[in-house]
Write a protein that holds these residues in place. Structure first.
Motif, PDB file in Angstrom:
ATOM      1  N   LEU A  47      25.092  43.756  58.111  1.00  0.00           N
ATOM      2  CA  LEU A  47      23.751  44.308  58.211  1.00  0.00           C
ATOM      3  C   LEU A  47      22.793  43.193  57.828  1.00  0.00           C
ATOM      4  O   LEU A  47      22.833  42.685  56.712  1.00  0.00           O
ATOM      5  CB  LEU A  47      23.581  45.507  57.273  1.00  0.00           C
ATOM      6  CG  LEU A  47      22.180  46.062  57.096  1.00  0.00           C
ATOM      7  CD1 LEU A  47      21.528  46.384  58.417  1.00  0.00           C
ATOM      8  CD2 LEU A  47      22.217  47.284  56.213  1.00  0.00           C
ATOM      9  N   LEU A  48      21.975  42.781  58.766  1.00  0.00           N
ATOM     10  CA  LEU A  48      21.063  41.665  58.564  1.00  0.00           C
ATOM     11  C   LEU A  48      19.637  42.203  58.467  1.00  0.00           C
ATOM     12  O   LEU A  48      19.099  42.724  59.441  1.00  0.00           O
ATOM     13  CB  LEU A  48      21.203  40.702  59.748  1.00  0.00           C
ATOM     14  CG  LEU A  48      20.590  39.331  59.669  1.00  0.00           C
ATOM     15  CD1 LEU A  48      21.121  38.556  58.463  1.00  0.00           C
ATOM     16  CD2 LEU A  48      20.872  38.560  60.946  1.00  0.00           C
ATOM     17  N   SER A  49      19.055  42.111  57.274  1.00  0.00           N
ATOM     18  CA  SER A  49      17.694  42.604  57.028  1.00  0.00           C
ATOM     19  C   SER A  49      16.713  41.435  57.092  1.00  0.00           C
ATOM     20  O   SER A  49      16.813  40.494  56.320  1.00  0.00           O
ATOM     21  CB  SER A  49      17.622  43.283  55.657  1.00  0.00           C
ATOM     22  OG  SER A  49      16.319  43.748  55.417  1.00  0.00           O
ATOM     23  N   LEU A  50      15.752  41.529  58.025  1.00  0.00           N
ATOM     24  CA  LEU A  50      14.857  40.400  58.288  1.00  0.00           C
ATOM     25  C   LEU A  50      13.392  40.702  57.967  1.00  0.00           C
ATOM     26  O   LEU A  50      12.500  40.036  58.474  1.00  0.00           O
ATOM     27  CB  LEU A  50      14.985  39.976  59.760  1.00  0.00           C
ATOM     28  CG  LEU A  50      16.392  39.613  60.219  1.00  0.00           C
ATOM     29  CD1 LEU A  50      16.385  39.208  61.677  1.00  0.00           C
ATOM     30  CD2 LEU A  50      17.002  38.520  59.361  1.00  0.00           C
ATOM     31  N   GLN A  51      13.159  41.676  57.131  1.00  0.00           N
ATOM     32  CA  GLN A  51      11.793  42.079  56.817  1.00  0.00           C
ATOM     33  C   GLN A  51      10.947  40.924  56.284  1.00  0.00           C
ATOM     34  O   GLN A  51       9.775  40.794  56.623  1.00  0.00           O
ATOM     35  CB  GLN A  51      11.806  43.212  55.793  1.00  0.00           C
ATOM     36  CG  GLN A  51      10.429  43.717  55.441  1.00  0.00           C
ATOM     37  CD  GLN A  51      10.491  44.929  54.530  1.00  0.00           C
ATOM     38  OE1 GLN A  51      11.566  45.405  54.169  1.00  0.00           O
ATOM     39  NE2 GLN A  51       9.352  45.439  54.170  1.00  0.00           N
TER      40      GLN A  51
END
Length: 116
Positions: A47-51
């Protein structure tokens, strides 16, 4: 600006949160960190979170695509979430959304991966 990487695992999901800039200066370090974590924690999904990722170049796209290939070769999946508009456009132009799933939030992505 540099890149800050925050990683945690929930079950067989490696959550990677990026903050800053993913470019040719930071891409190799991220690649190494993710590969080590995938092996160490027996990761099946990413899961890649790019916020908080504000800039990415082709080196960053290469790291993401490489980890996608690594995880899908094991039968797993990668989901990108919380993506800001600038990075979203880069994903669109590169065609990555044709292969990598996107969700609005970490919670939504974790539900899809069955660990929320």
């Amino acid at each position: 600006m540099s890149l800050t990487v925050d990683m945690e695992t929930i079950g067989d999901v490696l959550i990677v949160r990026l903050d800053g800039e993913l470019d040719h200066h930071t891409a190799d370090d991220l690649r190494s960190q993710m590969e080590n974590a995938i092996d160490k924690y027996k990761t099946y999904h990413i899961l890649l979170s790019l916020q908080n990722l504000h800039f990415m170049d082709s080196s960053g796209l290469g790291v993401i695509l490489g980890r996608y290939k690594q995880i899908t070769a094991k039968g797993g999946d990668m989901i990108v979430c919380s993506i800001n508009p600038v990075i979203y456009r880069l994903f669109e132009l590169s065609g990555l959304f044709k292969i990598i799933k996107i969700k609005e939030s970490e919670h939504e992505a974790l539900l899809v991966l069955g660990v929320a």
